[in-house]
Design an enzyme around this catalytic site. Structure first.
Site, PDB file in Angstrom:
ATOM      1  N   CYS A 145      -1.827  -4.209  -6.454  1.00 17.44           N
ATOM      2  CA  CYS A 145      -2.544  -3.927  -7.709  1.00 17.44           C
ATOM      3  C   CYS A 145      -4.042  -3.810  -7.453  1.00 17.44           C
ATOM      4  O   CYS A 145      -4.600  -4.542  -6.642  1.00 17.44           O
ATOM      5  CB  CYS A 145      -2.260  -5.050  -8.711  1.00 17.44           C
ATOM      6  SG  CYS A 145      -3.151  -4.885 -10.266  1.00 17.44           S
ATOM      7  N   TYR A 194     -29.374  -0.839 -26.435  1.00 16.51           N
ATOM      8  CA  TYR A 194     -27.953  -0.832 -26.070  1.00 16.51           C
ATOM      9  C   TYR A 194     -27.259  -2.036 -26.730  1.00 16.51           C
ATOM     10  O   TYR A 194     -26.569  -2.815 -26.075  1.00 16.51           O
ATOM     11  CB  TYR A 194     -27.769  -0.890 -24.548  1.00 16.51           C
ATOM     12  CG  TYR A 194     -28.587   0.104 -23.763  1.00 16.51           C
ATOM     13  CD1 TYR A 194     -28.178   1.435 -23.639  1.00 16.51           C
ATOM     14  CD2 TYR A 194     -29.767  -0.269 -23.145  1.00 16.51           C
ATOM     15  CE1 TYR A 194     -28.932   2.354 -22.907  1.00 16.51           C
ATOM     16  CE2 TYR A 194     -30.532   0.631 -22.418  1.00 16.51           C
ATOM     17  CZ  TYR A 194     -30.103   1.940 -22.302  1.00 16.51           C
ATOM     18  OH  TYR A 194     -30.855   2.827 -21.571  1.00 16.51           O
ATOM     19  N   CYS A 246      -7.560  -6.817  -9.381  1.00 12.29           N
ATOM     20  CA  CYS A 246      -8.390  -7.866  -8.768  1.00 12.29           C
ATOM     21  C   CYS A 246      -8.674  -7.494  -7.317  1.00 12.29           C
ATOM     22  O   CYS A 246      -7.876  -6.810  -6.673  1.00 12.29           O
ATOM     23  CB  CYS A 246      -7.671  -9.220  -8.792  1.00 12.29           C
ATOM     24  SG  CYS A 246      -7.306  -9.856 -10.426  1.00 12.29           S
ATOM     25  N   CYS A 285      -1.061 -14.311  -7.361  1.00 10.38           N
ATOM     26  CA  CYS A 285      -0.404 -13.184  -8.022  1.00 10.38           C
ATOM     27  C   CYS A 285       0.560 -12.491  -7.057  1.00 10.38           C
ATOM     28  O   CYS A 285       0.161 -12.098  -5.952  1.00 10.38           O
ATOM     29  CB  CYS A 285      -1.444 -12.185  -8.506  1.00 10.38           C
ATOM     30  SG  CYS A 285      -0.726 -10.699  -9.243  1.00 10.38           S
ATOM     31  N   GLU A 324     -28.080   1.607 -30.742  1.00 12.66           N
ATOM     32  CA  GLU A 324     -26.865   1.900 -29.978  1.00 12.66           C
ATOM     33  C   GLU A 324     -26.457   3.334 -30.285  1.00 12.66           C
ATOM     34  O   GLU A 324     -26.569   3.801 -31.420  1.00 12.66           O
ATOM     35  CB  GLU A 324     -25.750   0.917 -30.374  1.00 12.66           C
ATOM     36  CG  GLU A 324     -24.381   1.235 -29.833  1.00 12.66           C
ATOM     37  CD  GLU A 324     -24.331   1.230 -28.310  1.00 12.66           C
ATOM     38  OE1 GLU A 324     -23.803   2.209 -27.746  1.00 12.66           O
ATOM     39  OE2 GLU A 324     -24.810   0.264 -27.699  1.00 12.66           O
ATOM     40  N   CYS A 373       0.180 -10.908 -15.902  1.00 13.15           N
ATOM     41  CA  CYS A 373      -1.132 -10.779 -15.267  1.00 13.15           C
ATOM     42  C   CYS A 373      -1.879 -12.097 -15.403  1.00 13.15           C
ATOM     43  O   CYS A 373      -2.080 -12.595 -16.517  1.00 13.15           O
ATOM     44  CB  CYS A 373      -1.932  -9.652 -15.914  1.00 13.15           C
ATOM     45  SG  CYS A 373      -3.602  -9.489 -15.235  1.00 13.15           S
ATOM     46  N   ASP A 431     -29.327  -4.277 -22.403  1.00 12.63           N
ATOM     47  CA  ASP A 431     -28.002  -4.547 -21.831  1.00 12.63           C
ATOM     48  C   ASP A 431     -27.328  -3.196 -21.622  1.00 12.63           C
ATOM     49  O   ASP A 431     -26.401  -2.822 -22.342  1.00 12.63           O
ATOM     50  CB  ASP A 431     -27.191  -5.434 -22.783  1.00 12.63           C
ATOM     51  CG  ASP A 431     -25.832  -5.827 -22.202  1.00 12.63           C
ATOM     52  OD1 ASP A 431     -25.587  -5.529 -21.012  1.00 12.63           O
ATOM     53  OD2 ASP A 431     -25.021  -6.417 -22.936  1.00 12.63           O
ATOM     54  N   CYS A 436     -24.764  -5.322 -15.560  1.00 11.69           N
ATOM     55  CA  CYS A 436     -23.425  -5.410 -14.960  1.00 11.69           C
ATOM     56  C   CYS A 436     -23.381  -4.699 -13.609  1.00 11.69           C
ATOM     57  O   CYS A 436     -22.303  -4.513 -13.048  1.00 11.69           O
ATOM     58  CB  CYS A 436     -22.380  -4.823 -15.911  1.00 11.69           C
ATOM     59  SG  CYS A 436     -22.640  -3.075 -16.313  1.00 11.69           S
ATOM     60  N   GLN A 450     -17.595  -7.958 -24.781  1.00  8.45           N
ATOM     61  CA  GLN A 450     -17.317  -8.580 -23.486  1.00  8.45           C
ATOM     62  C   GLN A 450     -15.903  -9.161 -23.474  1.00  8.45           C
ATOM     63  O   GLN A 450     -15.464  -9.754 -24.457  1.00  8.45           O
ATOM     64  CB  GLN A 450     -18.337  -9.687 -23.207  1.00  8.45           C
ATOM     65  CG  GLN A 450     -19.764  -9.203 -23.048  1.00  8.45           C
ATOM     66  CD  GLN A 450     -20.036  -8.590 -21.675  1.00  8.45           C
ATOM     67  OE1 GLN A 450     -19.138  -8.377 -20.892  1.00  8.45           O
ATOM     68  NE2 GLN A 450     -21.293  -8.307 -21.401  1.00  8.45           N
TER      69      GLN A 450
END
Length: 462
Positions: free
Chosen positions: A88, A322, A91, A82, A343, A169, A392, A419, A293
């Site tokens: 940026c 969740y 990433c 990139c 949720e 991107c 989750d 996550c 996701q």
């Protein structure tokens, strides 16, 4: 200003130049160098590399540095493809080869289990990677600003709100990437003023594009500073004509001085109120603010692993805390007797019910509310006894009240989709103390080229 050290116990000072050797990486992918035990975090650095750095910030426990000159180069280093990677903030790991990225993500999980649980004996498998770890994102949220009198749109620079203008991107899906550039051109065409964070003036705050990988349907959302969108009809007509696969055009209104992207009010300007995505055999209707996701390829791998760890035989009652728009719930429902999903977002639950109908799945029941309140209610008043519980949670992890309820309900198995390795390990410690054995953890590279890692953990009642 004096360059004297503020704290004599800190062995470095701001603006000092140092020659260092990097020993490790942070969970965000920065190199870690130590001076007399004092850690300094430096982006774009890899373990084993020797370099000259400049100290740019000094704190009580650690500092930050900037790479000035690399003296040696790690064999894990690659040239980032990139052109704006070094500026940026989207990433963090393009300078690492793919094998090293996957290893780093596994180490994040291993280190968190050691730090928060004092455990080094839990099996943590190799990270599940992608065959093609580029162009995977099905959603782009791009902030807008003005520079030299012209509208620009891109991503925030590292650790700042300065926008790096972007024409392409590499981790965005091609259709989304193209949609962002077309909308950017259209907004310039009609001289739509970008929002200014300091003054609170201007019109357009973000451009959002969402794409269904298999359906090919694209949704474009314009996040505006209030209700006004000059030349609205002309902009909508141009987006309809120029954006490939356009299925829905939406305006979201946010007039608050906030870093939160979306406001509470959303209006469909043209087309449908949702687009369709598919994961495995299941179809999902995604409304403008639905959480889903962003990597459909790895989502399928993640959900299949969660289903494997749930080990359903067809007679189980399952709770999915969740549950979002019901994505994991519907995967589980194919193998379970009954699935209950909860949720906090009413809009997400409306989508979950719509998705159940879309897939003709009837053995699911969805409720709106906080998991830590609804699950105890199910247990006390609805006499729901779960054989398996799947969680989750967001990055902050599970509410402690929910964890205690899970322990009291005594399901045979718990599947924890995470996550955030730190909050995962914290919650696993509580569940472990409550009578559950952590059997194994499977990291999944949901966000290649970035420092984030998802994981699925299986727990069994002792």
């Amino acid at each position: 200003m004096s360059n004297k050290r503020i704290n004599k116990n800190i062995p470095v000072q701001k603006n000092e130049f140092l020659n260092v050797t990097f020993e490790d990486l942070t969970h965000e992918g920065a190199g870690v160098a130590k001076v007399d035990g004092y850690p300094i975090f430096v982006p774009d650095s890899l373990p084993g590399e020797e370099a000259e750095i400049k100290v740019v910030k000094v704190g009580k426990s650690f500092g930050f540095g900037r790479l000035m000159k690399r003296h040696t180069t790690s064999d894990q280093r690659v040239d980032p493809p990139c052109p704006i990677y070094h500026w940026c903030g989207g990433c963090q790991l393009q300078h690492m080869d793919q094998k090293a990225q996957l290893s780093l993500k596994r180490e994040q999980v291993v280190n968190a289990l050691h730090k928060y649980m004092g455990r080094d004996d839990i099996p943590v498998h190799k990270t599940m990677g992608m065959e093609e770890p580029w162009a995977y994102r099905n959603k782009a949220q791009v902030p807008v600003a003005e520079r030299n009198g012209e509208l620009i749109a891109g991503f925030y620079a590292k650790q700042s709100h300065h926008i790096v203008d972007m024409d392409h991107c590499l981790i965005q899906g091609d259709q989304n990437d193209a949609a962002i550039q077309v909308v950017k051109t259209i907004l310039k065409r009609y001289n739509i003023q970008p929002y200014d964070e300091e003054s609170g003036k201007g019109v357009i705050r973000h451009i959002v594009a969402r794409n269904g990988r298999l359906s090919g349907e694209t949704m474009v959302m314009l996040v505006t500073n209030g209700e006004t969108l000059p030349k609205r009809d002309a902009i909508v007509e141009d987006i309809r004509r120029e954006v490939s696969g356009i299925h829905s055009i939406v305006q979201n209104m946010n007039d608050k001085k906030t870093n939160v992207i979306f406001g509470k009010r959303t209006e469909i300007l043209w087309g449908e109120s949702y687009i369709e995505e598919q994961v495995g055999k299941l179809r999902f209707a995604l409304s403008p603010l639905s959480f889903f996701q962003v990597n459909p390829v790895q989502t399928e791998a993640l959900y299949e692993k969660a289903l494997e760890y749930a080990d359903l035989r067809g007679q189980e009652t399952v709770i999915d805390a969740y549950c979002g728009i019901g994505s994991i719930s519907l995967f589980l429902a194919e193998k379970a007797k009954k699935v209950y999903g909860v949720e906090v977002s009413g809009e997400a639950i409306r989508d979950a019910r719509k998705n159940a109908k879309l897939n003709r799945i009837s053995n699911v029941e969805f409720s709106v509310g906080k998991a830590e309140e609804v699950v105890p209610w199910w247990r006390a008043f609805a006499e729901v006894q779960a054989d398996v519980i799947v969680v989750d949670p967001p990055r902050k992890g599970c509410d402690e009240k929910l964890l205690q309820t899970m322990i009291e309900m005594k399901p045979e198995r718990i599947v924890y989709v995470s996550c955030n390795p730190a909050t995962l390990a914290r919650d696993l410690r509580i569940l472990s103390e409550g009578g559950y054995e952590v059997k194994e953890v499977q990291p999944v590279d949901m966000f290649p080229q970035t420092a984030h890692v998802e994981s699925v953990t299986q727990l069994m009642r002792r």
